[in-house]
Scaffold this motif. Structure first.
Motif, PDB file in Angstrom:
ATOM      1  N   LYS A  54       0.868  -1.173   0.000  1.00  0.00           N
ATOM      2  CA  LYS A  54       0.000   0.000   0.000  1.00  0.00           C
ATOM      3  C   LYS A  54       0.908   1.226   0.000  1.00  0.00           C
ATOM      4  O   LYS A  54       1.789   1.344   0.846  1.00  0.00           O
ATOM      5  N   ILE A  55       0.682   2.114  -0.973  1.00  0.00           N
ATOM      6  CA  ILE A  55       1.539   3.307  -1.066  1.00  0.00           C
ATOM      7  C   ILE A  55       0.768   4.601  -0.840  1.00  0.00           C
ATOM      8  O   ILE A  55       1.377   5.653  -0.709  1.00  0.00           O
ATOM      9  N   ALA A  56      -0.564   4.515  -0.803  1.00  0.00           N
ATOM     10  CA  ALA A  56      -1.369   5.734  -0.663  1.00  0.00           C
ATOM     11  C   ALA A  56      -2.765   5.366  -0.187  1.00  0.00           C
ATOM     12  O   ALA A  56      -3.159   4.198  -0.200  1.00  0.00           O
ATOM     13  N   GLU A  57      -3.489   6.369   0.224  1.00  0.00           N
ATOM     14  CA  GLU A  57      -4.917   6.195   0.470  1.00  0.00           C
ATOM     15  C   GLU A  57      -5.634   6.218  -0.883  1.00  0.00           C
ATOM     16  O   GLU A  57      -5.116   6.788  -1.846  1.00  0.00           O
ATOM     17  N   PRO A  58      -6.816   5.621  -0.976  1.00  0.00           N
ATOM     18  CA  PRO A  58      -7.552   5.696  -2.240  1.00  0.00           C
ATOM     19  C   PRO A  58      -7.757   7.158  -2.657  1.00  0.00           C
ATOM     20  O   PRO A  58      -8.034   8.014  -1.812  1.00  0.00           O
ATOM     21  N   THR A  59      -7.595   7.430  -3.947  1.00  0.00           N
ATOM     22  CA  THR A  59      -7.830   8.793  -4.438  1.00  0.00           C
ATOM     23  C   THR A  59      -9.279   8.992  -4.850  1.00  0.00           C
ATOM     24  O   THR A  59      -9.699  10.125  -5.044  1.00  0.00           O
ATOM     25  N   GLU A  60     -10.022   7.918  -5.004  1.00  0.00           N
ATOM     26  CA  GLU A  60     -11.455   8.034  -5.282  1.00  0.00           C
ATOM     27  C   GLU A  60     -12.158   8.147  -3.932  1.00  0.00           C
ATOM     28  O   GLU A  60     -12.207   7.189  -3.165  1.00  0.00           O
ATOM     29  N   SER A  61     -12.697   9.322  -3.671  1.00  0.00           N
ATOM     30  CA  SER A  61     -13.195   9.647  -2.329  1.00  0.00           C
ATOM     31  C   SER A  61     -14.350   8.758  -1.867  1.00  0.00           C
ATOM     32  O   SER A  61     -14.578   8.631  -0.678  1.00  0.00           O
ATOM     33  N   ASP A  62     -15.071   8.155  -2.797  1.00  0.00           N
ATOM     34  CA  ASP A  62     -16.207   7.321  -2.396  1.00  0.00           C
ATOM     35  C   ASP A  62     -15.839   5.838  -2.296  1.00  0.00           C
ATOM     36  O   ASP A  62     -16.707   4.987  -2.281  1.00  0.00           O
ATOM     37  N   HIS A  63     -14.530   5.515  -2.226  1.00  0.00           N
ATOM     38  CA  HIS A  63     -14.082   4.129  -2.102  1.00  0.00           C
ATOM     39  C   HIS A  63     -13.342   3.913  -0.787  1.00  0.00           C
ATOM     40  O   HIS A  63     -12.565   4.762  -0.363  1.00  0.00           O
ATOM     41  N   GLU A  64     -13.604   2.762  -0.166  1.00  0.00           N
ATOM     42  CA  GLU A  64     -12.880   2.346   1.028  1.00  0.00           C
ATOM     43  C   GLU A  64     -12.342   0.943   0.795  1.00  0.00           C
ATOM     44  O   GLU A  64     -13.017   0.102   0.213  1.00  0.00           O
ATOM     45  N   THR A  65     -11.135   0.692   1.271  1.00  0.00           N
ATOM     46  CA  THR A  65     -10.492  -0.607   1.108  1.00  0.00           C
ATOM     47  C   THR A  65     -10.969  -1.560   2.195  1.00  0.00           C
ATOM     48  O   THR A  65     -11.011  -1.192   3.369  1.00  0.00           O
ATOM     49  N   LEU A  66     -11.307  -2.781   1.793  1.00  0.00           N
ATOM     50  CA  LEU A  66     -11.712  -3.824   2.739  1.00  0.00           C
ATOM     51  C   LEU A  66     -10.860  -5.060   2.505  1.00  0.00           C
ATOM     52  O   LEU A  66     -10.652  -5.466   1.366  1.00  0.00           O
ATOM     53  N   LEU A  67     -10.364  -5.653   3.577  1.00  0.00           N
ATOM     54  CA  LEU A  67      -9.718  -6.963   3.515  1.00  0.00           C
ATOM     55  C   LEU A  67     -10.716  -7.950   4.110  1.00  0.00           C
ATOM     56  O   LEU A  67     -11.012  -7.906   5.304  1.00  0.00           O
ATOM     57  N   LEU A  68     -11.254  -8.791   3.244  1.00  0.00           N
ATOM     58  CA  LEU A  68     -12.298  -9.736   3.654  1.00  0.00           C
ATOM     59  C   LEU A  68     -11.770 -11.160   3.570  1.00  0.00           C
ATOM     60  O   LEU A  68     -10.897 -11.452   2.740  1.00  0.00           O
ATOM     61  N   SER A  69     -12.318 -12.038   4.396  1.00  0.00           N
ATOM     62  CA  SER A  69     -12.009 -13.456   4.218  1.00  0.00           C
ATOM     63  C   SER A  69     -12.580 -13.872   2.866  1.00  0.00           C
ATOM     64  O   SER A  69     -13.457 -13.196   2.308  1.00  0.00           O
ATOM     65  N   ALA A  70     -12.101 -14.983   2.334  1.00  0.00           N
ATOM     66  CA  ALA A  70     -12.606 -15.453   1.047  1.00  0.00           C
ATOM     67  C   ALA A  70     -14.125 -15.655   1.094  1.00  0.00           C
ATOM     68  O   ALA A  70     -14.846 -15.235   0.189  1.00  0.00           O
TER      69      ALA A  70
END
Length: 145
Positions: A108-124
């Protein structure tokens, strides 16, 4: 022939072809995904449209960086599907040609630049259950075996 997933195209409607590239990103015991918050919460594989003059792989790298802030490596094409949808952000009826890859998240090198997106790490299992479109779910299930 590329499989259609979802709604049948309406005969009286004109659709614009919108190619896109999307990534399954395994990380540890999970899958990196993005949640588009507006206009409603929609969990997706990171990715998006291929811009004019851009290759699908260039678009994949750019879209993953914009949506989740990660660099990726070694993308491998898994296949493609088509969806016929209305894209309200573009006021466009589109035939989305979605090419799905699996890639390795590097860092990960940055926060998302698309303001309406959030990163999720989900189980499979969570990712399969929560992905908002059937094509993404189909490819993730195939990848997981």
């Amino acid at each position: 022939m590329i499989r259609r997933i979802g709604e049948v195209p309406q005969k009286d409607r004109s659709y614009r072809l919108r190619p896109g590239a999307y990534a399954i990103l395994p990380l540890g015991n999970g899958i990196l995904t993005t949640a588009q918050i507006a206009p409603r919460v929609d969990v997706q594989l990171p990715g998006g449209g291929v811009d004019p003059g851009e290759s699908p792989l260039q678009a994949l790298h750019r879209e993953v960086l914009e949506e989740i802030g990660w660099r990726i490596d070694r993308p491998r094409r898994l296949g493609a599907f088509r969806r016929f949808v209305f894209m309200p952000e573009y006021d466009l009826w589109a035939e989305k040609l979605c090419t799905v890859y699996v890639a390795h998240p590097v860092r990960k090198i940055a926060e998302p630049t698309e303001s309406d997106h959030e990163t999720l790490l989900l189980s499979a299992a969570e990712a399969v259950e929560m992905l908002g479109n059937a094509g993404d779910r189909m490819f993730l299930k195939r990848y997981l075996g």
